[in-house]
Write a protein that holds these residues in place. Sequence first.
Motif, PDB file in Angstrom:
ATOM      1  N   ALA A 249       0.848  -1.197   0.000  1.00 35.79           N
ATOM      2  CA  ALA A 249       0.000   0.000   0.000  1.00 35.79           C
ATOM      3  C   ALA A 249       0.877   1.239   0.000  1.00 35.79           C
ATOM      4  O   ALA A 249       1.974   1.236   0.571  1.00 35.79           O
ATOM      5  CB  ALA A 249      -0.928   0.008   1.211  1.00 35.79           C
ATOM      6  N   GLY A 250       0.372   2.296  -0.633  1.00 34.70           N
ATOM      7  CA  GLY A 250       1.133   3.535  -0.707  1.00 34.70           C
ATOM      8  C   GLY A 250       0.267   4.756  -0.445  1.00 34.70           C
ATOM      9  O   GLY A 250      -0.930   4.766  -0.745  1.00 34.70           O
ATOM     10  N   LEU A 251       0.888   5.762   0.098  1.00 36.63           N
ATOM     11  CA  LEU A 251       0.231   7.027   0.410  1.00 36.63           C
ATOM     12  C   LEU A 251       0.303   7.960  -0.785  1.00 36.63           C
ATOM     13  O   LEU A 251       1.380   8.253  -1.293  1.00 36.63           O
ATOM     14  CB  LEU A 251       0.917   7.685   1.612  1.00 36.63           C
ATOM     15  CG  LEU A 251       0.480   9.097   1.978  1.00 36.63           C
ATOM     16  CD1 LEU A 251      -0.970   9.125   2.439  1.00 36.63           C
ATOM     17  CD2 LEU A 251       1.406   9.667   3.056  1.00 36.63           C
ATOM     18  N   ARG A 252      -0.853   8.440  -1.226  1.00 42.96           N
ATOM     19  CA  ARG A 252      -0.932   9.421  -2.322  1.00 42.96           C
ATOM     20  C   ARG A 252      -0.976  10.810  -1.702  1.00 42.96           C
ATOM     21  O   ARG A 252      -1.854  11.112  -0.898  1.00 42.96           O
ATOM     22  CB  ARG A 252      -2.191   9.167  -3.157  1.00 42.96           C
ATOM     23  CG  ARG A 252      -2.432  10.208  -4.243  1.00 42.96           C
ATOM     24  CD  ARG A 252      -1.514   9.985  -5.431  1.00 42.96           C
ATOM     25  NE  ARG A 252      -2.026  10.683  -6.588  1.00 42.96           N
ATOM     26  CZ  ARG A 252      -1.361  11.649  -7.218  1.00 42.96           C
ATOM     27  NH1 ARG A 252      -0.167  12.009  -6.819  1.00 42.96           N
ATOM     28  NH2 ARG A 252      -1.898  12.226  -8.265  1.00 42.96           N
ATOM     29  N   THR A 253      -0.001  11.611  -2.067  1.00 45.67           N
ATOM     30  CA  THR A 253       0.047  12.992  -1.593  1.00 45.67           C
ATOM     31  C   THR A 253       0.033  13.923  -2.793  1.00 45.67           C
ATOM     32  O   THR A 253       0.396  13.542  -3.903  1.00 45.67           O
ATOM     33  CB  THR A 253       1.319  13.265  -0.764  1.00 45.67           C
ATOM     34  OG1 THR A 253       2.465  13.049  -1.593  1.00 45.67           O
ATOM     35  CG2 THR A 253       1.391  12.381   0.463  1.00 45.67           C
ATOM     36  N   LYS A 254      -0.406  15.144  -2.543  1.00 49.32           N
ATOM     37  CA  LYS A 254      -0.368  16.174  -3.572  1.00 49.32           C
ATOM     38  C   LYS A 254      -0.321  17.518  -2.865  1.00 49.32           C
ATOM     39  O   LYS A 254      -1.139  17.768  -1.973  1.00 49.32           O
ATOM     40  CB  LYS A 254      -1.601  16.067  -4.481  1.00 49.32           C
ATOM     41  CG  LYS A 254      -1.457  16.864  -5.766  1.00 49.32           C
ATOM     42  CD  LYS A 254      -2.544  16.471  -6.747  1.00 49.32           C
ATOM     43  CE  LYS A 254      -2.256  17.145  -8.082  1.00 49.32           C
ATOM     44  NZ  LYS A 254      -3.208  16.752  -9.099  1.00 49.32           N
ATOM     45  N   TYR A 255       0.622  18.339  -3.258  1.00 49.84           N
ATOM     46  CA  TYR A 255       0.803  19.655  -2.635  1.00 49.84           C
ATOM     47  C   TYR A 255       0.879  19.548  -1.122  1.00 49.84           C
ATOM     48  O   TYR A 255       0.234  20.305  -0.398  1.00 49.84           O
ATOM     49  CB  TYR A 255      -0.317  20.623  -3.050  1.00 49.84           C
ATOM     50  CG  TYR A 255      -0.521  20.743  -4.529  1.00 49.84           C
ATOM     51  CD1 TYR A 255       0.509  21.168  -5.362  1.00 49.84           C
ATOM     52  CD2 TYR A 255      -1.732  20.411  -5.110  1.00 49.84           C
ATOM     53  CE1 TYR A 255       0.338  21.265  -6.730  1.00 49.84           C
ATOM     54  CE2 TYR A 255      -1.926  20.516  -6.477  1.00 49.84           C
ATOM     55  CZ  TYR A 255      -0.882  20.943  -7.280  1.00 49.84           C
ATOM     56  OH  TYR A 255      -1.061  21.036  -8.641  1.00 49.84           O
ATOM     57  N   PHE A 256       1.630  18.580  -0.627  1.00 51.17           N
ATOM     58  CA  PHE A 256       1.860  18.380   0.802  1.00 51.17           C
ATOM     59  C   PHE A 256       0.636  17.867   1.566  1.00 51.17           C
ATOM     60  O   PHE A 256       0.647  17.808   2.785  1.00 51.17           O
ATOM     61  CB  PHE A 256       2.403  19.653   1.476  1.00 51.17           C
ATOM     62  CG  PHE A 256       3.602  20.213   0.783  1.00 51.17           C
ATOM     63  CD1 PHE A 256       4.825  19.563   0.862  1.00 51.17           C
ATOM     64  CD2 PHE A 256       3.513  21.370   0.031  1.00 51.17           C
ATOM     65  CE1 PHE A 256       5.944  20.061   0.216  1.00 51.17           C
ATOM     66  CE2 PHE A 256       4.622  21.884  -0.624  1.00 51.17           C
ATOM     67  CZ  PHE A 256       5.837  21.226  -0.530  1.00 51.17           C
TER      68      PHE A 256
ATOM     69  N   TRP B 279      -2.919   2.938 -11.478  1.00 43.61           N
ATOM     70  CA  TRP B 279      -2.000   2.891 -10.342  1.00 43.61           C
ATOM     71  C   TRP B 279      -0.749   2.082 -10.639  1.00 43.61           C
ATOM     72  O   TRP B 279       0.303   2.343 -10.048  1.00 43.61           O
ATOM     73  CB  TRP B 279      -2.705   2.287  -9.118  1.00 43.61           C
ATOM     74  CG  TRP B 279      -3.751   3.180  -8.558  1.00 43.61           C
ATOM     75  CD1 TRP B 279      -3.562   4.205  -7.656  1.00 43.61           C
ATOM     76  CD2 TRP B 279      -5.143   3.171  -8.849  1.00 43.61           C
ATOM     77  NE1 TRP B 279      -4.755   4.818  -7.394  1.00 43.61           N
ATOM     78  CE2 TRP B 279      -5.754   4.200  -8.105  1.00 43.61           C
ATOM     79  CE3 TRP B 279      -5.949   2.378  -9.670  1.00 43.61           C
ATOM     80  CZ2 TRP B 279      -7.111   4.471  -8.145  1.00 43.61           C
ATOM     81  CZ3 TRP B 279      -7.301   2.652  -9.712  1.00 43.61           C
ATOM     82  CH2 TRP B 279      -7.868   3.678  -8.959  1.00 43.61           C
ATOM     83  N   LEU B 280      -0.834   1.099 -11.540  1.00 43.17           N
ATOM     84  CA  LEU B 280       0.271   0.146 -11.714  1.00 43.17           C
ATOM     85  C   LEU B 280       0.914   0.161 -13.096  1.00 43.17           C
ATOM     86  O   LEU B 280       1.876  -0.567 -13.328  1.00 43.17           O
ATOM     87  CB  LEU B 280      -0.231  -1.275 -11.427  1.00 43.17           C
ATOM     88  CG  LEU B 280      -0.824  -1.504 -10.039  1.00 43.17           C
ATOM     89  CD1 LEU B 280      -1.470  -2.879  -9.963  1.00 43.17           C
ATOM     90  CD2 LEU B 280       0.233  -1.332  -8.971  1.00 43.17           C
ATOM     91  N   GLY B 281       0.402   0.966 -14.015  1.00 42.11           N
ATOM     92  CA  GLY B 281       0.896   0.959 -15.391  1.00 42.11           C
ATOM     93  C   GLY B 281       2.248   1.643 -15.560  1.00 42.11           C
ATOM     94  O   GLY B 281       2.892   2.064 -14.604  1.00 42.11           O
ATOM     95  N   LYS B 282       2.645   1.763 -16.807  1.00 44.61           N
ATOM     96  CA  LYS B 282       3.944   2.374 -17.141  1.00 44.61           C
ATOM     97  C   LYS B 282       3.985   3.860 -16.813  1.00 44.61           C
ATOM     98  O   LYS B 282       5.050   4.419 -16.564  1.00 44.61           O
ATOM     99  CB  LYS B 282       4.264   2.121 -18.609  1.00 44.61           C
ATOM    100  CG  LYS B 282       4.518   0.652 -18.908  1.00 44.61           C
ATOM    101  CD  LYS B 282       4.696   0.401 -20.400  1.00 44.61           C
ATOM    102  CE  LYS B 282       4.846  -1.058 -20.709  1.00 44.61           C
ATOM    103  NZ  LYS B 282       3.615  -1.839 -20.557  1.00 44.61           N
ATOM    104  N   THR B 283       2.834   4.525 -16.828  1.00 47.73           N
ATOM    105  CA  THR B 283       2.748   5.937 -16.433  1.00 47.73           C
ATOM    106  C   THR B 283       1.690   6.071 -15.329  1.00 47.73           C
ATOM    107  O   THR B 283       0.604   6.585 -15.562  1.00 47.73           O
ATOM    108  CB  THR B 283       2.389   6.846 -17.631  1.00 47.73           C
ATOM    109  OG1 THR B 283       1.164   6.368 -18.207  1.00 47.73           O
ATOM    110  CG2 THR B 283       3.475   6.869 -18.670  1.00 47.73           C
ATOM    111  N   PRO B 284       2.021   5.594 -14.119  1.00 53.00           N
ATOM    112  CA  PRO B 284       1.033   5.601 -13.041  1.00 53.00           C
ATOM    113  C   PRO B 284       0.741   7.015 -12.545  1.00 53.00           C
ATOM    114  O   PRO B 284       1.520   7.943 -12.768  1.00 53.00           O
ATOM    115  CB  PRO B 284       1.721   4.775 -11.947  1.00 53.00           C
ATOM    116  CG  PRO B 284       3.173   5.027 -12.163  1.00 53.00           C
ATOM    117  CD  PRO B 284       3.331   5.121 -13.670  1.00 53.00           C
ATOM    118  N   ALA B 285      -0.364   7.143 -11.835  1.00 54.65           N
ATOM    119  CA  ALA B 285      -0.725   8.432 -11.238  1.00 54.65           C
ATOM    120  C   ALA B 285       0.362   8.911 -10.282  1.00 54.65           C
ATOM    121  O   ALA B 285       0.616  10.112 -10.184  1.00 54.65           O
ATOM    122  CB  ALA B 285      -2.055   8.312 -10.499  1.00 54.65           C
TER     123      ALA B 285
END
Length: 188
Positions: free
Chosen positions: A47-54, A170-176
Amino acid sequence: MKSKLIVALFIGVILSFTATAQNVTVSGATFPTKFKISDQVVEYNGAGLRTKYFFNLYVAALYVPERTSNAQTIIDQNVESAIRLKILSDKVTRDKFVETVKEGFATSTDGKATEKEIQDFMKLFNVEFKSGDEVILLYKPESGVEAYMNGKHLGGAKGLEFKKALWSIWLGKTPADEAVKKAMLGKV
């Protein structure tokens, strides 16, 4: 009497360890290590944490039948799997979620999803989002992707190709988010 107390304490410690071993916590979001999809048990892969602009937005957890760090295998497999999203911020609104997932489909490197399929799928998320919400995206080979929010079934989209396109966000070559991808693959 003393030996009974020691045995009771020992059993209590073992039971509490077993209960906590059944969950994993990532950035404050707790996930089970296993759960069932149809008759298949899937395991927590990472699992991973998605952050944006802190801002901490959400934690995304990946579940697969057998743990692997190979994203392409996970995307391509026609087996039960799931992505669970725990929302951590009220900045994740329904509109932002829909917009972000649509952008993800635009950059998705695998599978095929028509514009109509994407629109129909995103219409499922017609409820307001708030911190603490959980979105579960399940894939079942016999029925396709099914969406749940806070335990309520919202609907779904048929086909492996749609699942490939969605998982590729989430898992592709250009993930989010590359860091989230690595964490979901257990590479952190």
